[in-house]
Enzyme design. Sequence first.
Site, PDB file in Angstrom:
ATOM      1  CB  SER A  16      -0.932  -0.039   1.221  1.00  0.00           C
ATOM      2  OG  SER A  16      -1.905   0.972   1.154  1.00  0.00           O
ATOM      3  NE  ARG A  73      -8.980   1.496  11.014  1.00  0.00           N
ATOM      4  CZ  ARG A  73      -7.960   0.969  10.328  1.00  0.00           C
ATOM      5  NH1 ARG A  73      -7.376   1.701   9.387  1.00  0.00           N
ATOM      6  NH2 ARG A  73      -7.530  -0.233  10.573  1.00  0.00           N
ATOM      7  CG  ASP A  81      -6.400  -3.588  -3.526  1.00  0.00           C
ATOM      8  OD1 ASP A  81      -7.219  -2.696  -3.239  1.00  0.00           O
ATOM      9  OD2 ASP A  81      -5.175  -3.489  -3.322  1.00  0.00           O
ATOM     10  CG  HIS A  84      -5.767  -2.043   0.097  1.00  0.00           C
ATOM     11  ND1 HIS A  84      -4.849  -2.040  -0.931  1.00  0.00           N
ATOM     12  CD2 HIS A  84      -5.248  -1.244   1.075  1.00  0.00           C
ATOM     13  CE1 HIS A  84      -3.814  -1.272  -0.602  1.00  0.00           C
ATOM     14  NE2 HIS A  84      -4.034  -0.784   0.604  1.00  0.00           N
ATOM     15  CG  ASP A  85      -7.377  -4.925   5.269  1.00  0.00           C
ATOM     16  OD1 ASP A  85      -6.606  -3.965   5.123  1.00  0.00           O
ATOM     17  OD2 ASP A  85      -8.276  -4.963   6.130  1.00  0.00           O
TER      18      ASP A  85
END
Length: 367
Positions: A147, A217, A311, A344-345
Amino acid sequence: MYATPQFAHFTEPLSLSCGVTLRAYDLAYETHGNLNLDKSNAILICHALNASHHVAGAYAGDETNVGWWDNMVGSGKPVDTDKFFVIGVNNLGSCFGSTGPATINNETGNMWGADFPLVTVEDWVDSHARLLDRLGIENLAAVIGGSLGGMQALAWSIRYPTRVGHALVIAAAPNLSAQNIAFNEVARQAIMTDPQFHDGHYAAHNVLPKNGLMVARMVGHITYISDDQMEEKFGRDLRDGLKFSFAPEFQIESYLRYQGEKFSTYFDANTYLRVTKALDYFDPASANNGDLATTLMPAKARFLVISFTTDWRFSPSRSREIVKALLDADKEVTYAEIDAPHGHDAFLLDDKQYHSVVKQYLQGITL
């Protein structure tokens, strides 16, 4: 494997991209493994938005405080500390030990707060280079990041081409799309419009913009998970039936509020603003009228670029832009597009194919 935080103090002024000069600063870092005699086995790990220098292992006396990439870094793991000397460093402007908004400005005796300057990926790379100088490490076997960390790895290959043997750019992009900048701006507005923000000087008022940070968040976390993964984990499941209220009724609502609440207890709001801006500003090709291939011409590293199919924050098409530019610049690059459901994680999680690609690539490095 235990981790020990270390700190390096620098008195040589650092000129930042924004025009401000830091007269002195500290960098927090940790190391794993042993540096070989000719200092050729060092790997630098660059962290993403809310991570730190604590990449692997646990702190003695606090077994629950495990490094954010512990599944990747360690003895026998993909980034094998039996072979490599691994360095994790906390970025300037962060809130985990390096000089940033939550630390004291020695010139004023007060917390930096909103007065801490905006920093860029390039500023981070320059400060990391000074840390390597301090450690007596001239060249890196590899620089690795996912990232925002992947952007730093890319910047390393451009900014210090003779110091990088290999660059592993994982789940990254050559710059942010308009949509990504928009998500970051919504998150920043949530923080800055919190009544407790006080123009960034909330510490002086002994308060925190907790609600704004929670919403920021929550917005960010939505973008880190794929739609399929969210559907599989939560779907439309209710916590305890419909209550006809604005309290969290769906499991996904409860999960997002939990993540936001937890984040607001350990992350600094001023840091969040600056890190997201560093993401927005990153665009190395802008130095060459958008021509990424020309920008990458000075690079001497070999590259491994990895993306994940689900992602959508940094989609595989963005990684392929990097790959194409590297090929156009006649650079040696290996590309892996991992079929993973996590969004994405995925770069943080256990995936056998992903870990195998990284491990095999690094095993092929001759020291």
